[in-house]
Design a protein around this motif. Structure first.
Motif, mmCIF file in Angstrom:
data_model
loop_
_atom_site.group_PDB
_atom_site.id
_atom_site.type_symbol
_atom_site.label_atom_id
_atom_site.label_comp_id
_atom_site.label_asym_id
_atom_site.label_seq_id
_atom_site.Cartn_x
_atom_site.Cartn_y
_atom_site.Cartn_z
ATOM 1 N N PHE A 51 0.812 -1.210 0.000
ATOM 2 C CA PHE A 51 0.000 0.000 0.000
ATOM 3 C C PHE A 51 0.844 1.258 0.000
ATOM 4 C CE2 PHE A 51 -2.093 3.457 2.175
ATOM 5 C CZ PHE A 51 -3.170 3.629 1.343
ATOM 6 N N TYR A 52 1.891 1.300 0.796
ATOM 7 C CA TYR A 52 2.620 2.548 0.983
ATOM 8 C C TYR A 52 3.341 3.000 -0.277
ATOM 9 C CZ TYR A 52 1.633 2.245 5.919
ATOM 10 O OH TYR A 52 0.995 2.175 7.112
ATOM 11 N N SER A 53 3.616 2.096 -1.210
ATOM 12 C CA SER A 53 4.333 2.492 -2.416
ATOM 13 C C SER A 53 3.438 3.196 -3.428
ATOM 14 C CB SER A 53 4.995 1.274 -3.055
ATOM 15 O OG SER A 53 4.005 0.334 -3.379
ATOM 16 N N ALA A 86 -18.482 14.519 3.672
ATOM 17 C CA ALA A 86 -17.880 14.510 5.011
ATOM 18 C C ALA A 86 -17.232 13.164 5.322
ATOM 19 C CB ALA A 86 -18.940 14.838 6.062
ATOM 20 N N LEU A 87 -17.891 12.094 4.920
ATOM 21 C CA LEU A 87 -17.319 10.767 5.152
ATOM 22 C C LEU A 87 -16.108 10.509 4.258
ATOM 23 C CD1 LEU A 87 -20.653 8.837 5.543
ATOM 24 C CD2 LEU A 87 -18.882 9.063 7.293
ATOM 25 N N GLN A 88 -16.118 11.052 3.042
ATOM 26 C CA GLN A 88 -14.974 10.871 2.146
ATOM 27 C C GLN A 88 -13.775 11.680 2.624
ATOM 28 O OE1 GLN A 88 -14.673 8.738 -0.295
ATOM 29 N NE2 GLN A 88 -12.630 9.433 -0.833
ATOM 30 N N LEU A 89 -14.028 12.714 3.394
ATOM 31 C CA LEU A 89 -12.926 13.509 3.938
ATOM 32 C C LEU A 89 -12.074 12.708 4.915
ATOM 33 C CD1 LEU A 89 -11.722 16.342 3.854
ATOM 34 C CD2 LEU A 89 -13.231 16.961 5.739
ATOM 35 N N LEU A 90 -12.653 11.724 5.582
ATOM 36 C CA LEU A 90 -11.891 10.897 6.525
ATOM 37 C C LEU A 90 -10.745 10.141 5.855
ATOM 38 C CD1 LEU A 90 -14.785 9.537 8.746
ATOM 39 C CD2 LEU A 90 -13.084 11.257 9.352
ATOM 40 N N PRO A 91 -10.974 9.413 4.749
ATOM 41 C CA PRO A 91 -9.840 8.761 4.084
ATOM 42 C C PRO A 91 -8.818 9.747 3.522
ATOM 43 C CG PRO A 91 -11.878 7.771 3.341
ATOM 44 C CD PRO A 91 -12.241 8.966 4.160
ATOM 45 N N VAL A 92 -9.286 10.897 3.046
ATOM 46 C CA VAL A 92 -8.345 11.897 2.527
ATOM 47 C C VAL A 92 -7.437 12.394 3.645
ATOM 48 C CG1 VAL A 92 -8.202 14.220 1.535
ATOM 49 C CG2 VAL A 92 -9.820 12.576 0.604
ATOM 50 N N LEU A 93 -8.023 12.655 4.804
ATOM 51 C CA LEU A 93 -7.209 13.097 5.933
ATOM 52 C C LEU A 93 -6.289 12.002 6.453
ATOM 53 C CD1 LEU A 93 -9.771 15.291 7.882
ATOM 54 C CD2 LEU A 93 -7.859 16.036 6.457
ATOM 55 N N SER A 94 -6.711 10.762 6.340
ATOM 56 C CA SER A 94 -5.815 9.685 6.765
ATOM 57 C C SER A 94 -4.609 9.563 5.828
ATOM 58 C CB SER A 94 -6.573 8.363 6.871
ATOM 59 O OG SER A 94 -7.030 7.943 5.609
ATOM 60 N N HIS A 95 -4.782 9.950 4.562
ATOM 61 C CA HIS A 95 -3.625 10.006 3.660
ATOM 62 C C HIS A 95 -2.650 11.093 4.108
ATOM 63 C CE1 HIS A 95 -4.641 7.173 0.489
ATOM 64 N NE2 HIS A 95 -5.894 7.608 0.530
ATOM 65 N N ILE A 100 2.668 13.176 6.330
ATOM 66 C CA ILE A 100 3.517 13.891 7.291
ATOM 67 C C ILE A 100 4.298 12.926 8.172
ATOM 68 C CG2 ILE A 100 2.083 15.950 7.287
ATOM 69 C CD1 ILE A 100 0.891 15.048 9.933
ATOM 70 N N ASP A 101 4.413 11.696 7.712
ATOM 71 C CA ASP A 101 5.200 10.649 8.376
ATOM 72 C C ASP A 101 4.661 10.256 9.740
ATOM 73 O OD1 ASP A 101 6.990 9.332 6.917
ATOM 74 O OD2 ASP A 101 8.723 10.524 7.491
ATOM 75 N N MET A 102 3.394 10.357 9.936
ATOM 76 C CA MET A 102 2.771 9.839 11.147
ATOM 77 C C MET A 102 2.122 8.524 10.761
ATOM 78 S SD MET A 102 1.946 12.783 13.644
ATOM 79 C CE MET A 102 0.938 11.681 14.477
#
Length: 141
Positions: A51-53, A86-95, A100-102
């Motif tokens: 996934f990360y690549s 609003a719900l789609q914003l959650l996956p975008v923010l998780s990206h 930011i390397d968290m």
């Protein structure tokens, strides 16, 4: 489609989007079409390399779907696109957390993706149902 969970999810996605295409108005059809197209793109883009690549490409897909839901909520009189955005914003923010390397644990990232996806499907289903019922009520008058 190698697990029962992914097969059940695929059937759910196809049923909800099919329902929206059959009885929904233009906003529901656009929302369901963008959702199922993003689902197909995500399946194609996720490969065995991890996934990360390929996370930037998946981030782009999530942002495009967010833009579509925001545009639908701007133009539509219905409330379901605002909930879907609003719900789609959650996956975008998780990206962004990954950017930011968290780096959260993979299970938490996938939990956010799956729960937001389920919520978007509920929003599309509810919006389609209410549009369908309003159309039926208008025909009985």
């Amino acid at each position: 489609f190698d697990t029962l969970y992914s097969q059940i999810g695929a059937v759910l996605i196809v049923c909800v989007c099919g329902f929206a295409f059959l009885v929904g108005d233009e906003a529901e059809k656009i929302g369901a079409g963008s959702y199922i197209l993003a689902w197909f793109c995500t399946i194609v883009l996720q490969s065995d390399i991890g996934f990360y690549s390929n996370a930037p490409v998946l981030f782009f897909v999530d942002v495009v779907v967010l833009i579509v839901f925001c545009a639908l909520s701007w133009k539509s009189a219905n409330t379901w696109p605002a909930w879907a955005a609003a719900l789609q914003l959650l996956p975008v923010l998780s990206h962004f957390l990954m950017a930011i390397d968290m780096r959260p644990p993979a299970w938490s990232f996938y939990a956010i993706q799956n729960l937001a996806s389920l919520g978007i499907l509920v929003a599309i289903t509810a919006g389609t149902f209410w549009v369908w019922q309003e159309r039926r009520a208008a025909n009985f008058r």
